[in-house]
Design an enzyme around this catalytic site. Structure first.
Site, PDB file in Angstrom:
ATOM      1  N   SER A 254       0.774  -1.097   0.224  1.00  0.00           N
ATOM      2  CA  SER A 254      -0.072   0.156   0.153  1.00  0.00           C
ATOM      3  C   SER A 254       0.794   1.297  -0.097  1.00  0.00           C
ATOM      4  CB  SER A 254      -0.917   0.045   1.031  1.00  0.00           C
ATOM      5  OG  SER A 254      -0.042   0.137   2.330  1.00  0.00           O
ATOM      6  N   LYS A 255       0.168   2.308  -0.493  1.00  0.00           N
ATOM      7  CA  LYS A 255       0.881   3.653  -0.547  1.00  0.00           C
ATOM      8  C   LYS A 255       1.358   4.258   0.669  1.00  0.00           C
ATOM      9  CE  LYS A 255      -1.941   5.759  -4.194  1.00  0.00           C
ATOM     10  NZ  LYS A 255      -2.836   6.584  -4.345  1.00  0.00           N
ATOM     11  N   ARG A 256       0.546   3.726   1.885  1.00  0.00           N
ATOM     12  CA  ARG A 256       0.859   4.322   3.161  1.00  0.00           C
ATOM     13  C   ARG A 256       2.218   3.711   3.767  1.00  0.00           C
ATOM     14  NH1 ARG A 256      -2.484   2.433   6.556  1.00  0.00           N
ATOM     15  NH2 ARG A 256      -3.706   1.189   5.138  1.00  0.00           N
TER      16      ARG A 256
END
Ligand code: GLU
Length: 485
Positions: A254-256
């Site tokens: 994920s981007k996070r």
């Protein structure tokens, strides 16, 4: 004779080119190259709201930089043009009409409210939510007339009841799904708006795709697509589903938790070769656990049989290690060419001759092109900017007194070295002799000198640095250092 192998890379342009998309594209590319086949790039842009031209451009430019875009598709044309789904509405309409005609698909007039109510009932009875088939047996002619009269209707595929859909996944083995789990699913919102499971099957068939290689998140779609093939009586392609890419904590990438856009990696100074090598190993390896592969070597070694079933953890440290490896293997001039834009971006100026002198000092250590300014700054600026505290070194027991004493003692020794003898070996000889003479430890003299020469906490060693800076600059900097003490 077996058909020519044709595979596809079919990302939806709903975001910037993503690491996962590149891994899928790469495996398709390798499989095509290895088997003398063709890789096509189709843009699945039917989601009108989320698809953007700039994302498509970003995907094309990223895969071009990485050298794995293939030779047919949106960017290159080909026999099956157009390759953009938004330009293929006519084709889908024609195919939908065929299925409506043959009775393998039908119009469904159920409203959202009716469907919601149906679902609620099913939930109450603890049944899985599934379309009841209410409109399945409506008279086809009547239904067509109702649509012609302006009534709203979606189009559903007539799914055979209680049948096992079986396919042999080339990575994961046999996959079985009972059609009870699928019910009659929607294949188009209307004749002009077909949905993914329909368009993808139609396009893969018409574009003569032999192998569908994609992420495992698409496994639930495969039986649906097989049903579309069957409704038309088309031969099936082979399917292979690639393992998910995971964050270190095993959650889905994920981007996070990680950068996911390829441009971010390229901008930060990862080399395309390193990214390709790294992504190839995210879900595949050779039996000998070899780690370093050029693209050509990957083509040679790749096989779907050795693709892993389990998720592939994205290990940034490994990527950094690989990038360092590829950077170390560049010629100095190549490295200079690649770091120059990074230096210019922060206003550091240097000509090639200067850089040829300085870059070898950091070549072993650089892991990212974007580290170049920090690694080289002290060699490129006229004035160093640091505080006297930098001279302190607890472990080596260097305080400001010691630093002052060391520099005062070093200066005459260094001044005495002839210009022509100003090199690492002599510098080492002279300074180590001084250490012995004044009966201190190496660090007592070398740490303060290194600080004065670089103004940095970390840098290459004092002898190397003094040599490349030259006698004049070195002495000037050491005297400036003394002024701070
Ligand atoms: N367009 C789909 C996506 O972006 C790919 C579908 C497929 O590979 O069949 O995920």
């Amino acid at each position: 004779m077996s058909k020519n192998i044709r595979v596809r890379n079919v990302p939806s342009p709903t975001g910037l080119l993503h690491i996962g998309t590149v891994r899928t594209a790469l495996y398709n590319y390798l499989f095509a190259q290895k088997n003398g086949g063709t890789l096509i790039y189709r843009s699945e842009d039917t989601d009108r709201e989320r698809s953007k031209k700039e994302y498509e451009e970003n995907i094309i430019s990223g895969l071009t930089k990485l050298g794995i875009l293939g030779t047919e598709g949106v960017h290159a044309g080909g026999e099956f043009t157009p390759y953009r789904q938004s330009e293929r509405a006519e084709i889908y309409r024609e195919q939908l009409e065929k299925l409506l005609e043959s009775g393998d698909a039908y119009y469904c007039f159920c409203t959202k409210e009716e469907l919601d109510q149906e679902r609620e009932e099913q939930q109450k009875q603890k049944l899985p939510p599934r379309y009841s088939g209410k409109c399945r047996n409506l008279d086809a002619e009547e239904a067509k007339q109702r649509v012609a009269n302006g009534e709203k209707a979606v189009i559903r595929l007539k799914v055979p009841e209680n049948r096992e859909i079986i396919f042999n996944d080339l990575v994961r083995g046999e996959n079985k799904t009972n059609t009870k789990e699928l019910a009659d699913f929607v294949i188009a919102k209307n004749l002009n708006q077909s949905l993914y499971n329909f368009t993808v099957a139609v396009d893969d068939h018409l574009m003569e795709i032999t192998h569908v290689i994609r992420g495992e998140d698409h496994i639930p779609n495969t039986p649906k697509q097989i049903l579309v093939y069957e409704a038309f009586g088309w031969d099936l392609p082979k399917f292979a589903h690639l393992p998910l890419i995971l964050n270190q904590d095993k959650s889905k990438l994920s981007k996070r938790k990680n950068k996911v856009s390829v441009d971010d990696y390229l901008d930060e100074g990862y080399l395309p070769e390193a990214l390709i090598n790294f992504l190839a190993l995210l879900g595949w390896n050779t039996s000998d656990e070899k780690e370093i592969f050029s693209l050509e070597e990957l083509v040679e070694a790749f096989s779907l049989e050795r693709v892993h079933k389990g998720g592939a953890v994205f290990d940034l440290e490994k990527l950094n290690w690989l990038n360092g490896y590829y950077l170390r293997n560049l010629e100095v001039d190549e490295l200079i060419e690649k770091i120059t834009p990074y230096l210019e971006k922060v206003g550091l100026k240097a000509d090639k001759a200067e850089l040829r002198k300085y870059v070898p000092l950091v070549h072993e250590r650089i892991k990212l092109l974007s580290e170049a300014p920090d690694l080289l700054r002290f060699m490129l600026v006229d004035e160093l900017d640091y505080q006297a505290e930098l001279f302190l070194h607890k472990k080596m027991k260097v305080d400001l007194e010691v630093a002052k004493m060391a520099i005062e003692n070093s200066l005459p020794e260094l001044e005495a070295i002839d210009h022509s003898e100003w090199n690492q070996a002599n510098l080492e000889e002279v300074l180590i002799a001084l250490v012995k003479k004044i009966e201190v430890k190496n660090g007592h003299v070398l740490w303060p000198l290194r600080v004065a020469l670089t103004g940095e906490q970390f840098s290459p060693g004092v002898f190397e640095v003094a040599e490349v800076l030259g006698k004049e600059t070195s002495l000037e900097r050491i005297k400036k250092g003394l002024e701070k003490l």
